[in-house]
Design a protein around this motif. Structure first.
Motif, PDB file in Angstrom:
ATOM      1  N   VAL A  92      -6.419  42.134 132.661  1.00 14.78           N
ATOM      2  CA  VAL A  92      -7.265  40.982 132.361  1.00 14.78           C
ATOM      3  C   VAL A  92      -7.469  40.837 130.857  1.00 14.78           C
ATOM      4  CG1 VAL A  92      -9.593  40.055 132.589  1.00 14.78           C
ATOM      5  CG2 VAL A  92      -8.396  40.911 134.589  1.00 14.78           C
ATOM      6  N   PHE A  93      -7.612  41.973 130.166  1.00 13.31           N
ATOM      7  CA  PHE A  93      -7.864  41.900 128.728  1.00 13.31           C
ATOM      8  C   PHE A  93      -6.586  41.824 127.903  1.00 13.31           C
ATOM      9  CE2 PHE A  93     -12.260  43.778 129.548  1.00 13.31           C
ATOM     10  CZ  PHE A  93     -12.813  42.517 129.588  1.00 13.31           C
ATOM     11  N   VAL A  94      -5.490  41.551 128.566  1.00 18.67           N
ATOM     12  CA  VAL A  94      -4.301  41.028 127.880  1.00 18.67           C
ATOM     13  C   VAL A  94      -4.326  39.511 127.999  1.00 18.67           C
ATOM     14  CG1 VAL A  94      -1.800  40.807 127.922  1.00 18.67           C
ATOM     15  CG2 VAL A  94      -2.833  43.055 128.139  1.00 18.67           C
ATOM     16  N   ARG A  95      -4.519  39.045 129.215  1.00 20.27           N
ATOM     17  CA  ARG A  95      -4.422  37.613 129.500  1.00 20.27           C
ATOM     18  C   ARG A  95      -5.525  36.800 128.827  1.00 20.27           C
ATOM     19  NH1 ARG A  95      -3.862  35.988 135.657  1.00 20.27           N
ATOM     20  NH2 ARG A  95      -1.898  37.054 135.286  1.00 20.27           N
ATOM     21  N   THR A  96      -6.769  37.276 128.904  1.00 18.07           N
ATOM     22  CA  THR A  96      -7.896  36.489 128.382  1.00 18.07           C
ATOM     23  C   THR A  96      -7.806  36.245 126.876  1.00 18.07           C
ATOM     24  OG1 THR A  96      -9.309  37.315 130.162  1.00 18.07           O
ATOM     25  CG2 THR A  96     -10.399  36.361 128.247  1.00 18.07           C
ATOM     26  N   PRO A  97      -7.689  37.291 126.036  1.00 22.51           N
ATOM     27  CA  PRO A  97      -7.582  37.018 124.594  1.00 22.51           C
ATOM     28  C   PRO A  97      -6.289  36.303 124.224  1.00 22.51           C
ATOM     29  CG  PRO A  97      -7.291  39.356 125.034  1.00 22.51           C
ATOM     30  CD  PRO A  97      -7.759  38.732 126.308  1.00 22.51           C
ATOM     31  N   ALA A  98      -5.209  36.520 124.992  1.00 19.84           N
ATOM     32  CA  ALA A  98      -3.949  35.819 124.710  1.00 19.84           C
ATOM     33  C   ALA A  98      -4.140  34.318 124.893  1.00 19.84           C
ATOM     34  CB  ALA A  98      -2.839  36.329 125.624  1.00 19.84           C
ATOM     35  N   GLY A  99      -4.869  33.923 125.942  1.00 21.05           N
ATOM     36  CA  GLY A  99      -5.130  32.509 126.166  1.00 21.05           C
ATOM     37  C   GLY A  99      -5.972  31.902 125.065  1.00 21.05           C
ATOM     38  N   LEU A 100      -6.959  32.653 124.579  1.00 18.88           N
ATOM     39  CA  LEU A 100      -7.813  32.152 123.501  1.00 18.88           C
ATOM     40  C   LEU A 100      -7.032  32.017 122.197  1.00 18.88           C
ATOM     41  CD1 LEU A 100     -11.030  34.245 124.247  1.00 18.88           C
ATOM     42  CD2 LEU A 100     -10.773  31.790 124.522  1.00 18.88           C
ATOM     43  N   LEU A 101      -6.203  32.996 121.899  1.00 17.60           N
ATOM     44  CA  LEU A 101      -5.398  32.937 120.682  1.00 17.60           C
ATOM     45  C   LEU A 101      -4.421  31.768 120.719  1.00 17.60           C
ATOM     46  CD1 LEU A 101      -4.714  36.745 120.141  1.00 17.60           C
ATOM     47  CD2 LEU A 101      -5.878  35.227 118.524  1.00 17.60           C
ATOM     48  N   ALA A 102      -3.878  31.482 121.901  1.00 17.96           N
ATOM     49  CA  ALA A 102      -2.922  30.375 122.036  1.00 17.96           C
ATOM     50  C   ALA A 102      -3.570  29.037 121.712  1.00 17.96           C
ATOM     51  CB  ALA A 102      -2.340  30.362 123.443  1.00 17.96           C
ATOM     52  N   THR A 103      -4.863  28.914 121.994  1.00 15.78           N
ATOM     53  CA  THR A 103      -5.554  27.650 121.699  1.00 15.78           C
ATOM     54  C   THR A 103      -5.871  27.492 120.215  1.00 15.78           C
ATOM     55  OG1 THR A 103      -7.768  28.588 122.064  1.00 15.78           O
ATOM     56  CG2 THR A 103      -6.617  27.708 123.987  1.00 15.78           C
ATOM     57  N   LEU A 104      -5.804  28.574 119.462  1.00 15.86           N
ATOM     58  CA  LEU A 104      -6.164  28.544 118.041  1.00 15.86           C
ATOM     59  C   LEU A 104      -4.955  28.549 117.114  1.00 15.86           C
ATOM     60  CD1 LEU A 104      -9.050  31.212 118.176  1.00 15.86           C
ATOM     61  CD2 LEU A 104      -9.318  28.728 118.056  1.00 15.86           C
ATOM     62  N   THR A 105      -3.765  28.633 117.675  1.00 18.73           N
ATOM     63  CA  THR A 105      -2.549  28.762 116.864  1.00 18.73           C
ATOM     64  C   THR A 105      -1.559  27.654 117.215  1.00 18.73           C
ATOM     65  OG1 THR A 105      -1.700  30.340 118.515  1.00 18.73           O
ATOM     66  CG2 THR A 105      -2.786  31.258 116.566  1.00 18.73           C
ATOM     67  N   PRO A 106      -0.489  27.472 116.402  1.00 14.87           N
ATOM     68  CA  PRO A 106       0.514  26.445 116.701  1.00 14.87           C
ATOM     69  C   PRO A 106       1.096  26.575 118.107  1.00 14.87           C
ATOM     70  CG  PRO A 106       0.847  27.318 114.505  1.00 14.87           C
ATOM     71  CD  PRO A 106      -0.225  28.169 115.133  1.00 14.87           C
ATOM     72  N   GLU A 107       1.601  25.457 118.615  1.00 12.80           N
ATOM     73  CA  GLU A 107       2.029  25.379 120.016  1.00 12.80           C
ATOM     74  C   GLU A 107       3.101  26.404 120.373  1.00 12.80           C
ATOM     75  OE1 GLU A 107       3.743  21.988 123.112  1.00 12.80           O
ATOM     76  OE2 GLU A 107       2.909  21.400 121.149  1.00 12.80           O
ATOM     77  N   HIS A 108       3.999  26.698 119.401  1.00 14.56           N
ATOM     78  CA  HIS A 108       5.080  27.630 119.736  1.00 14.56           C
ATOM     79  C   HIS A 108       4.569  29.067 119.893  1.00 14.56           C
ATOM     80  CE1 HIS A 108       4.799  27.917 115.338  1.00 14.56           C
ATOM     81  NE2 HIS A 108       5.300  29.132 115.459  1.00 14.56           N
ATOM     82  N   LEU A 109       3.365  29.338 119.395  1.00 20.22           N
ATOM     83  CA  LEU A 109       2.753  30.649 119.621  1.00 20.22           C
ATOM     84  C   LEU A 109       1.911  30.552 120.892  1.00 20.22           C
ATOM     85  CD1 LEU A 109       1.662  31.529 115.968  1.00 20.22           C
ATOM     86  CD2 LEU A 109       3.782  32.126 117.144  1.00 20.22           C
ATOM     87  N   ASP A 110       2.581  30.575 122.021  1.00 19.97           N
ATOM     88  CA  ASP A 110       1.919  30.335 123.302  1.00 19.97           C
ATOM     89  C   ASP A 110       1.325  31.617 123.882  1.00 19.97           C
ATOM     90  OD1 ASP A 110       4.168  31.723 124.038  1.00 19.97           O
ATOM     91  OD2 ASP A 110       5.079  30.085 125.181  1.00 19.97           O
TER      92      ASP A 110
END
Length: 486
Positions: free
Chosen positions: A141-159
């Motif tokens: 869970v603590f891979v997926r959750t922060p990964a999703g938050l980071l994806a919203t704060l960075t360029p689209e190709h950094l998904d």
């Protein structure tokens, strides 16, 4: 503001008064070599400065738990403040200190080994499975959750996939490298930031005349929007876990038990870190109702924002602390989960290694344990975790039951005042069994879904049986069988 200040002072006094009593009962020995000295291996057994050990332990057990849990828990009303204070002083901090110090005395052994040594091999097997499942869930869970938050704060190709890969790679490195490298250098920084964020929020409320509508004057009735369907006991006490007592903590403490320089630092590190976490929870519970204008306002805010506690944290930090607060908020909702996930994976390596008796001094042997963990976590990342996560809350607190009863047996076997752990063990047994029986099926925190009254009776029966079994065992102890006082 007055009830908040009373609660804050009580928590601090609890460390100096009740914490000193608990330390005296356990009888820490400053002349006794700790595992960091007697078993130093440069990997897991590494002597680390005490201030770093404290901050690492604090971040290990905290993460976003005392923030999100307190926000969700205070929706039940002023009872949340009482649970945070009393739960932290008399249950959570005692749980963390005694289990942490037992680990120190057992050469840094992990939680299943501690429980197994006191409650037997069968319980050890159950605890090993429960601990491994819980830690695997935390990692995934603590891979997926922060990964999703980071994806919203960075360029689209950094998904999400990119960030999940980066976080996962960091977890592997933090698991394999010596504890004083990544964890020893990064954790004190993030731990300080989490404390600084809480201190900033508290300072803003105190020095800007912010009203904290605790509602004590109106009574202790339940303010939760679900009303009778979400009773304070047991639902609130499960919602506020890391801010009062959490079984997950006992899975993390053995890491620092292997790094402690001297037993006299056990109370500041184990008891003190939990008191600090209780203070953080207290601050965020107060901030949540102060920022939204009260319990009804908080309920409306959560309802209109998808019950997203992270969004509330962001809004509070930005509006009260400005740009710097926004940075702290991002740090809190992204870095804190990551620093929970990496130590969960490292703890899992230690649990498995202890169970199979495999030394971890050589890199190849650490890889031998870590690779299967990585493979399982990778599979879990591709599974819808919503259903499984419903079970996390009570799985977490079930760990605390086994830990507290193991601590009680340990203290009784050594001729010490076992009531300090037996009373919270009895309460947590009743609480968790009641919760498991009552919580509605299909709810966010999954349970069996039987009526509340019957659930409370089931909890009382489970508590009575557990207590009776303990006293039956205790009767078998003769003076000759009681271990020499340490």
């Amino acid at each position: 503001m007055t009830p908040f200040l009373i609660a804050l002072v009580t928590l601090i006094a609890g460390y100096f008064l009740y914490g000193a009593l608990v330390e005296k009962v356990f009888a820490t020995d400053s002349s006794r070599p700790t595992p960091a000295k007697s078993m130093a291996d440069g990997i897991d057994y590494v002597e680390i400065p005490t201030w770093k050990v404290f901050l690492i332990q604090f971040l290990n057990i905290a993460g976003v738990g005392p923030i999100f849990g307190a926000i969700m828990g205070v929706m039940y009303g002023p009872a949340a403040f009482i649970w945070i204070v009393l739960g932290t002083i008399f249950a959570g901090a005692v749980h963390d200190f005694v289990s942490g110090m037992i680990s120190v005395r057992m050469n840094g052994k992990s939680l299943p080994e501690i429980v197994g040594s006191e409650l037997g091999r069968k319980v050890k097997a159950v605890m090993s499975i429960l601990t491994c499942v819980l830690l695997l869930m935390v990692v995934a869970v603590f891979v997926r959750t922060p990964a999703g938050l980071l994806a919203t704060l960075t360029p689209e190709h950094l998904d999400v996939t990119f960030w999940a890969g980066c976080i996962f790679l960091y977890y592997i490195l933090a698991t394999l490298l010596p504890v004083d490298k990544l964890i020893g250098n990064l954790y004190p920084l993030f731990g300080f930031a989490l404390l600084f964020m809480a201190a900033g929020i508290m300072g803003y409320m105190m020095f800007n005349g912010i009203e904290i509508p605790t509602g004590f004057e109106a009574g202790m009735y339940n303010r939760h929007p679900s009303g009778d369907n979400a009773p304070i006991l047991p639902m609130m006490c499960i919602s506020i876990a890391c801010g009062a007592i959490s079984g997950f903590h006992a899975t993390q403490s053995p890491m620092m038990a292997r790094c402690l320089k001297n037993e006299r630092y056990g109370r500041p590190v184990f008891y003190g870190a939990m008191i600090s976490e209780g203070i953080v929870a207290l601050i965020w519970a107060a901030a949540a109702i102060a920022f939204t204008g009260g319990y009804e306002g908080l309920s409306d805010y959560m309802a209109s924002n998808g019950a997203d506690a992270g969004l509330l944290v962001h809004d509070v930090c930005v509006k009260w602390l400005g740009t710097f607060g926004g940075i702290l908020a991002i740090l809190g909702v992204i870095a804190a989960p990551i620093t929970t996930g990496d130590t969960a994976m490292r703890s899992l390596r230690l649990v498995v290694a202890d169970y199979i008796g495999l030394s971890q001094t050589k890199f190849a042997k650490r890889m031998m344990v870590t690779l299967p963990i990585v493979a399982i976590c990778f599979v879990l990342l591709n599974i819808n975790f919503d259903v499984l996560w419903r079970y996390f809350a009570w799985c977490n607190q079930t760990l605390s039951i086994f830990t507290l009863w193991a601590c009680t047996v340990y203290l009784a076997r050594h001729g010490k005042l076992y009531a300090i752990t037996m009373i919270p063990a009895m309460f947590m047994t009743w609480l968790c069994v009641t919760f498991i029986c009552y919580a509605p099926t299909g709810a966010y925190m999954e349970g069996v879904g039987i009526p509340l009254a019957a659930s409370r009776v089931a909890g009382a029966v489970a508590t009575a049986v557990s207590t009776a079994v303990f006293y039956m065992w205790k009767k078998t102890l003769s003076p000759a069988n009681v271990a020499v006082r340490e």
